[in-house]
Write a protein that holds these residues in place. Structure first.
Motif, PDB file in Angstrom:
ATOM      1  N   LYS A  27      72.221  56.441  76.626  1.00  0.00           N
ATOM      2  CA  LYS A  27      73.146  56.745  77.819  1.00  0.00           C
ATOM      3  C   LYS A  27      72.095  56.136  79.098  1.00  0.00           C
ATOM      4  O   LYS A  27      72.940  55.819  80.177  1.00  0.00           O
ATOM      5  N   ASN A  28      70.909  56.278  79.302  1.00  0.00           N
ATOM      6  CA  ASN A  28      70.164  55.898  80.221  1.00  0.00           C
ATOM      7  C   ASN A  28      70.572  54.410  80.847  1.00  0.00           C
ATOM      8  O   ASN A  28      70.628  54.050  81.892  1.00  0.00           O
ATOM      9  N   VAL A  29      70.555  53.585  79.911  1.00  0.00           N
ATOM     10  CA  VAL A  29      70.896  52.288  80.284  1.00  0.00           C
ATOM     11  C   VAL A  29      72.261  52.031  80.980  1.00  0.00           C
ATOM     12  O   VAL A  29      72.426  51.193  81.856  1.00  0.00           O
ATOM     13  N   PHE A  30      73.184  52.702  80.279  1.00  0.00           N
ATOM     14  CA  PHE A  30      74.588  52.358  80.906  1.00  0.00           C
ATOM     15  C   PHE A  30      75.052  53.337  82.011  1.00  0.00           C
ATOM     16  O   PHE A  30      76.137  53.069  82.526  1.00  0.00           O
ATOM     17  N   GLU A  31      74.340  54.365  82.070  1.00  0.00           N
ATOM     18  CA  GLU A  31      74.740  55.411  83.319  1.00  0.00           C
ATOM     19  C   GLU A  31      74.809  54.763  84.594  1.00  0.00           C
ATOM     20  O   GLU A  31      74.034  54.036  85.083  1.00  0.00           O
ATOM     21  N   GLY A  32      76.078  55.038  85.204  1.00  0.00           N
ATOM     22  CA  GLY A  32      76.395  54.451  86.433  1.00  0.00           C
ATOM     23  C   GLY A  32      76.835  53.170  86.387  1.00  0.00           C
ATOM     24  O   GLY A  32      77.475  52.689  87.523  1.00  0.00           O
ATOM     25  N   LYS A  33      77.059  52.321  85.345  1.00  0.00           N
ATOM     26  CA  LYS A  33      77.565  51.082  85.561  1.00  0.00           C
ATOM     27  C   LYS A  33      78.739  50.925  85.366  1.00  0.00           C
ATOM     28  O   LYS A  33      79.423  51.540  84.434  1.00  0.00           O
ATOM     29  N   VAL A  34      79.450  50.196  86.316  1.00  0.00           N
ATOM     30  CA  VAL A  34      81.063  49.885  86.285  1.00  0.00           C
ATOM     31  C   VAL A  34      81.080  48.426  86.199  1.00  0.00           C
ATOM     32  O   VAL A  34      80.341  47.576  86.601  1.00  0.00           O
ATOM     33  N   ILE A  35      82.283  47.912  85.739  1.00  0.00           N
ATOM     34  CA  ILE A  35      82.636  46.673  85.747  1.00  0.00           C
ATOM     35  C   ILE A  35      84.208  46.595  85.765  1.00  0.00           C
ATOM     36  O   ILE A  35      85.057  47.393  85.341  1.00  0.00           O
ATOM     37  N   ILE A  42      89.702  35.057  76.191  1.00  0.00           N
ATOM     38  CA  ILE A  42      88.154  34.820  76.288  1.00  0.00           C
ATOM     39  C   ILE A  42      87.684  34.988  74.858  1.00  0.00           C
ATOM     40  O   ILE A  42      87.750  36.146  74.478  1.00  0.00           O
ATOM     41  N   ASN A  43      86.733  34.163  74.613  1.00  0.00           N
ATOM     42  CA  ASN A  43      85.871  34.477  73.449  1.00  0.00           C
ATOM     43  C   ASN A  43      84.810  35.493  73.742  1.00  0.00           C
ATOM     44  O   ASN A  43      83.972  35.624  74.845  1.00  0.00           O
ATOM     45  N   LEU A  44      84.369  36.239  72.597  1.00  0.00           N
ATOM     46  CA  LEU A  44      83.402  37.320  72.936  1.00  0.00           C
ATOM     47  C   LEU A  44      82.083  36.640  73.252  1.00  0.00           C
ATOM     48  O   LEU A  44      81.302  37.278  74.147  1.00  0.00           O
ATOM     49  N   LYS A  45      81.683  35.455  72.824  1.00  0.00           N
ATOM     50  CA  LYS A  45      80.404  34.789  73.215  1.00  0.00           C
ATOM     51  C   LYS A  45      80.490  34.670  74.850  1.00  0.00           C
ATOM     52  O   LYS A  45      79.569  35.185  75.439  1.00  0.00           O
ATOM     53  N   ASP A  46      81.413  34.088  75.191  1.00  0.00           N
ATOM     54  CA  ASP A  46      81.581  33.828  76.755  1.00  0.00           C
ATOM     55  C   ASP A  46      81.635  35.288  77.623  1.00  0.00           C
ATOM     56  O   ASP A  46      81.218  35.496  78.443  1.00  0.00           O
ATOM     57  N   LEU A  47      82.380  36.225  77.057  1.00  0.00           N
ATOM     58  CA  LEU A  47      82.729  37.430  77.628  1.00  0.00           C
ATOM     59  C   LEU A  47      81.426  38.224  77.860  1.00  0.00           C
ATOM     60  O   LEU A  47      81.075  38.813  78.915  1.00  0.00           O
ATOM     61  N   LEU A  48      80.700  38.250  76.753  1.00  0.00           N
ATOM     62  CA  LEU A  48      79.417  39.073  76.839  1.00  0.00           C
ATOM     63  C   LEU A  48      78.320  38.412  77.810  1.00  0.00           C
ATOM     64  O   LEU A  48      77.374  39.389  78.290  1.00  0.00           O
ATOM     65  N   GLU A  49      78.413  37.203  77.576  1.00  0.00           N
ATOM     66  CA  GLU A  49      77.451  36.485  78.568  1.00  0.00           C
ATOM     67  C   GLU A  49      77.751  36.735  79.932  1.00  0.00           C
ATOM     68  O   GLU A  49      76.862  36.879  80.594  1.00  0.00           O
ATOM     69  N   LYS A  50      79.094  36.844  80.292  1.00  0.00           N
ATOM     70  CA  LYS A  50      79.393  37.250  81.730  1.00  0.00           C
ATOM     71  C   LYS A  50      79.248  38.637  82.033  1.00  0.00           C
ATOM     72  O   LYS A  50      78.621  38.827  83.142  1.00  0.00           O
ATOM     73  N   ILE A  51      79.026  39.284  81.155  1.00  0.00           N
ATOM     74  CA  ILE A  51      79.127  40.830  81.176  1.00  0.00           C
ATOM     75  C   ILE A  51      77.364  41.124  81.477  1.00  0.00           C
ATOM     76  O   ILE A  51      76.940  41.774  82.254  1.00  0.00           O
ATOM     77  N   SER A  52      76.711  40.326  80.769  1.00  0.00           N
ATOM     78  CA  SER A  52      75.220  40.429  80.665  1.00  0.00           C
ATOM     79  C   SER A  52      74.871  40.032  82.009  1.00  0.00           C
ATOM     80  O   SER A  52      73.788  40.522  82.462  1.00  0.00           O
ATOM     81  N   THR A  58      71.048  43.025  78.146  1.00  0.00           N
ATOM     82  CA  THR A  58      71.406  41.796  77.173  1.00  0.00           C
ATOM     83  C   THR A  58      72.370  42.101  76.178  1.00  0.00           C
ATOM     84  O   THR A  58      72.098  43.054  75.218  1.00  0.00           O
ATOM     85  N   LEU A  59      73.579  41.547  76.126  1.00  0.00           N
ATOM     86  CA  LEU A  59      74.485  41.443  75.004  1.00  0.00           C
ATOM     87  C   LEU A  59      74.664  40.412  74.305  1.00  0.00           C
ATOM     88  O   LEU A  59      74.778  39.546  74.887  1.00  0.00           O
ATOM     89  N   VAL A  60      74.899  40.492  73.073  1.00  0.00           N
ATOM     90  CA  VAL A  60      74.895  39.463  72.211  1.00  0.00           C
ATOM     91  C   VAL A  60      76.021  39.448  71.114  1.00  0.00           C
ATOM     92  O   VAL A  60      76.376  40.363  70.532  1.00  0.00           O
ATOM     93  N   ALA A  61      76.821  38.378  71.160  1.00  0.00           N
ATOM     94  CA  ALA A  61      77.993  38.158  70.048  1.00  0.00           C
ATOM     95  C   ALA A  61      77.660  37.740  68.952  1.00  0.00           C
ATOM     96  O   ALA A  61      77.611  36.300  68.807  1.00  0.00           O
ATOM     97  N   GLY A  62      77.482  38.697  67.988  1.00  0.00           N
ATOM     98  CA  GLY A  62      77.041  38.093  66.682  1.00  0.00           C
ATOM     99  C   GLY A  62      75.822  37.977  66.253  1.00  0.00           C
ATOM    100  O   GLY A  62      74.949  37.366  66.935  1.00  0.00           O
ATOM    101  N   LYS A  63      75.261  38.666  65.297  1.00  0.00           N
ATOM    102  CA  LYS A  63      74.043  38.454  64.655  1.00  0.00           C
ATOM    103  C   LYS A  63      73.621  37.292  64.228  1.00  0.00           C
ATOM    104  O   LYS A  63      74.353  36.802  63.352  1.00  0.00           O
ATOM    105  N   ASP A  64      72.539  36.428  64.699  1.00  0.00           N
ATOM    106  CA  ASP A  64      72.242  35.403  64.176  1.00  0.00           C
ATOM    107  C   ASP A  64      73.266  34.304  64.422  1.00  0.00           C
ATOM    108  O   ASP A  64      73.879  33.296  63.460  1.00  0.00           O
ATOM    109  N   ASN A  65      74.058  34.405  65.634  1.00  0.00           N
ATOM    110  CA  ASN A  65      75.283  33.630  66.158  1.00  0.00           C
ATOM    111  C   ASN A  65      76.256  33.526  65.204  1.00  0.00           C
ATOM    112  O   ASN A  65      77.005  32.518  64.801  1.00  0.00           O
ATOM    113  N   ASP A  66      76.692  34.819  64.478  1.00  0.00           N
ATOM    114  CA  ASP A  66      77.817  34.779  63.500  1.00  0.00           C
ATOM    115  C   ASP A  66      78.891  34.399  64.459  1.00  0.00           C
ATOM    116  O   ASP A  66      79.597  34.772  65.093  1.00  0.00           O
TER     117      ASP A  66
END
Length: 607
Positions: A27-35, A42-52, A58-66
C-alpha cells in the motif's frame, strides 16, 4: 432468495478483487498516486511503460518479455483515478496476475488460464456435437405437421416443400463417412471416383431442384437485374457432376467455406460440404441449425420470397432490420459460451441510477469513453478486433439506468462486466479463444523479411511455424499482409508443416525432388506425422493397415505433392493431393533440428 443471491454476488466480486490484488499489496508504494488515461487501443507493454514514466514505479508487461502479455491490447479511460485500482482493473480485464519481484511489479500470464480454456472448449465442443447431430438427423426425419413447421422452422419447411430434403439426406447417407464427419465436426476429404451411383444421382437431383426453384423466382421478380447472368451463374454453380469423377473432390468441414466467417458462426452453421471440380467450387451445402434465431429470421425472409416471388428485393431485405440482424449474428458467434461467461450485474441501487451518455456510441472504445465520462468511473476493456465490432450499432440507448446501458454495451460487443475497486472492468467473452491465437511479432517479422527477400521458407522457418497452432498462424499472418498469400498453403496445412519440419535431410530431399518416394523410406516418427495430415489420414484410414504402397510424386515446380497408394483388400489406386509452401531445398545428408531456434511455449490442443 434475493438477499442470498446478492450476498453470493458480493462474495464473488470480493473474491475476484482479492485474487487480482496479488503483487500490488504494498500500500505504501501506491498510496496517494492517481492517474488519468485516454487510450482507445494500446498494447500492455506500451501502456505500462507510459504509466511507469508518470508514476516512477517500475511496471513490466510479461515475465521474461512474455509476448502473450506484452502484445495484449486494452482500452482504458479514467480521470484522476487511484493508480492501484486501475492496475488491478487492467489485470482483471485481461485475466492476468500481478507478481512483485524486488522493486518491480510484473503483469504475468496465469497458468490456471490454460485449464479454464480447456474446460470451456471441451464443454462447448460437446454442445456443438449435439447440435450438429440434431441438425444432420433433421434431414432424415419426416415432419409431423407442415402447417406448424411453416412458422416454427421455415428452413425445414422449405426443404420439405421443395423436395430438397430427400436428395440431400440421400447424398449425405450415400457418401462414405460424410454423416459421421458432419456430426463430429471433423474434416474429411473424399475423391469423386469413390462415389456411388446413388450419391451422384442425389447430388444432381439436388442441384436441379435448386435451379428450378431459384430460376422460377428470378423470372417472376421484376426487381432482379441481369436475369440472364443470374441464371447462368446458377447453372454453373449447381451443375451436374462430370463423367470424369477423378476431377471431383468433396471437402467436408474444410477450411475454404464459401461463406466468409462461416466457421465462426458456430451455432448457425455447424458444418459444410463443398464440392469442387478441377479446384473450382461447384456446390456448397451448409449444415444449418434451423432452430437458431438467425436461421429462423433468414428462413422467414426466404420463405416469404419463395411464396411471393414478385416482391421487391430491396424492400424485403430492408424489412429485416439490418443492424439488429448484425447484432444477433455477433451474439450467435459467441452464444455457446456467452451465458456461461457473462457475469450478472450486481443487484445494488448504484446500477439503478439514471444516467445519460453524451452521445450514441460508435465503437467499443467510444462506448467505454462515453460511459466513463457519464459516471466519472474508470473503464478498462480487453481489446480484440473482429468484423462485427467495426459495424455501427444502434441498439445502445443513451438514456436509462446504468444497468440497462451496461447490458446494451455487453450485448452489442459480446462483453461482460465485473466491478473491481469501484471501477468497471469489461472483458471480451472471446478472450479465452483469442489468447490462443497470439504469437510473437518477432517471429512474424522474421518470416516476413525472409519471404519478401528470398521468396521461400527455409527449414528454420518451417520448424518455427510447426511450434504454433493453426489459430496462432492465422492470427500472425493477419498481422502481416505480406504473408497472407501463404494462408492457403501453410495455415490450412499446419500438420504438413510439422511433418516437413521434423523429417531428416535425406527424407526431405527425396520428398521435394522430382520422382517421388515410397513411405517405407520414412522413419516411424516421420510416418506418424504424415498420418496426421487430414487428407493423408483419410487416405490411410480408407484401407487401415492394408496400405502396402504410397508414393509422393512431385512432377514439376508446383506447390502440390500427389500421394498415390494401393491397398490389399481394396485393389484400386487412390490418390490425394497436399499443398506445400515454397521451400529452400536442402542437400544435407542428415539434417538435424537447428540448435539456434528458440524454444516456444505452445498449446497442444487445437480447436
Amino acid at each position: 432468495m434475493r438477499k442470498i443471491l446478492f450476498l453470493f454476488v458480493l462474495i464473488l466480486f470480493a473474491g475476484i478483487a482479492i485474487c487480482q490484488e496479488g503483487g500490488l499489496a504494498d500500500k505504501n508504494v501506491f498510496e496517494g498516486k492517481v492517474i488519468s488515461l485516454s487510450e482507445s487501443k494500446i498494447n500492455l507493454k506500451d501502456l505500462l511503460e507510459k504509466i511507469s514514466n508518470e508514476s516512477k514505479i517500475t511496471l513490466v508487461a510479461g515475465k521474461d518479455n512474455d509476448w502473450r502479455v506484452a502484445e495484449r491490447e486494452v482500452i482504458v479511460f479514467c480521470e484522476k483515478a487511484p493508480l492501484e485500482a486501475v492496475l488491478q482493473n487492467i489485470a482483471a480485464s485481461t485475466k492476468l496476475i500481478w507478481v512483485k519481484e524486488d522493486d518491480k511489479y510484473i503483469l504475468c500470464y496465469d497458468p490456471s488460464t490454460d485449464r479454464f480454456i480447456d474446460n470451456l472448449n471441451s464443454n462447448a465442443e460437446i454442445n456443438r456435437n449435439a447440435q450438429r447431430e440434431k441438425a444432420v438427423n433433421d434431414f432424415f426425419t419426416e415432419p409431423e405437421n407442415m402447417e406448424e413447421l411453416h412458422d416454427e422452422d421455415p428452413i425445414k419447411y422449405l426443404l420439405n416443400a421443395t423436395g430438397l430434403d430427400k436428395p440431400i439426406a440421400g447424398f449425405i447417407d450415400e457418401v462414405p463417412g460424410m454423416k459421421q464427419a458432419l456430426v463430429s465436426g471433423a474434416p474429411l476429404t473424399i475423391s469423386g471416383d469413390s462415389l456411388s451411383k446413388e450419391a451422384i444421382n442425389n447430388y444432381n437431383l439436388t442441384g436441379n431442384i435448386i435451379k428450378d426453384v431459384i430460376k422460377e423466382g428470378v423470372r417472376k421478380n421484376d426487381s432482379v437485374r441481369n436475369k440472364g447472368k443470374v441464371e447462368r451463374g446458377i447453372d454453373n454453380y449447381a451443375s451436374d457432376l462430370p463423367k470424369d469423377l477423378s476431377k471431383v473432390v468433396i471437402e467436408v468441414n474444410g477450411s475454404n467455406s464459401p461463406i466468409p466467417g462461416g466457421k465462426e458462426l458456430r451455432n448457425l452453421i455447424l458444418g459444410d460440404v463443398v464440392v469442387k471440380v478441377d479446384g473450382e467450387v461447384k456446390g456448397f451445402l451448409p449444415i444449418i441449425n434451423t432452430k437458431n434465431p438467425i436461421a429462423k429470421k433468414f428462413g422467414s425472409v426466404i420463405l416469404d420470397l419463395y411464396e411471393n416471388p414478385n416482391q421487391d428485393l430491396g424492400q424485403l431485405f430492408a424489412s429485416m432490420g439490418g443492424m439488429d440482424l448484425f447484432r444477433d449474428i455477433n451474439k450467435s458467434m459467441n452464444q455457446d459460451v456467452y451465458d456461461d461467461m457473462k457475469v450478472p450485474i450486481p443487484e445494488t441501487s448504484f446500477y439503478d441510477m439514471q444516467i445519460t451518455l453524451p452521445s450514441k456510441p460508435t465503437s467499443k472504445a467510444n462506448a467505454m469513453e462515453l460511459l466513463s465520462k457519464a459516471i466519472n468511473i474508470p473503464c478498462v476493456c480487453d481489446e480484440y478486433n473482429n468484423l462485427i465490432e467495426s459495424l455501427p450499432f444502434n441498439n445502445i440507448r443513451t438514456e436509462g439506468t446504468l444497468r440497462e446501458i451496461i447490458g446494451d454495451i455487453n450485448d452489442s460487443y459480446s462483453l461482460t462486466m465485473v466491478p473491481i475497486n469501484n471501477q468497471l472492468c469489461f472483458y471480451s467473452i472471446k478472450w479465452f479463444e483469442e489468447i490462443q491465437k497470439l504469437m510473437p511479432l518477432s517471429y512474424i517479422n522474421k518470416w516476413k523479411d525472409q519471404y519478401m527477400k528470398d521468396e521461400y521458407l527455409s527449414y528454420e522457418n518451417l520448424y518455427e511455424m510447426s511450434l504454433f497452432t493453426k489459430e496462432q498462424l492465422t492470427y500472425g499472418f493477419g498481422k502481416a499482409t505480406e504473408l497472407s498469400q501463404l494462408t492457403g498453403s501453410v495455415v490450412n496445412n499446419i500438420d504438413t508443416i510439422r511433418f516437413l519440419a521434423n523429417i531428416n535431410g535425406r527424407e526431405y530431399d527425396n520428398l521435394v525432388g522430382v520422382g517421388g518416394m515410397n513411405v517405407t523410406a520414412l522413419s516411424p516418427n516421420s510416418f506418424e506425422l504424415l498420418c496426421n495430415i487430414p487428407k493423408f489420414k483419410v487416405f490411410v484410414d480408407r484401407g487401415g493397415d492394408s496400405v502396402i504402397k504410397a508414393n509422393f510424386v512431385r512432377m514439376d515446380d508446383s506447390d502440390v505433392i500427389t500421394l498415390t497408394g494401393q491397398q490389399d483388400t481394396f485393389p484400386m489406386m487412390t490418390m490425394v493431393q497436399i499443398k506445400l509452401p515454397k521451400y529452400k531445398k536442402l542437400s544435407l545428408e542428415d539434417l538435424k533440428i537447428p540448435s539456434n531456434v528458440p524454444t516456444v511455449e505452445k498449446k497442444t490442443n487445437e480447436n
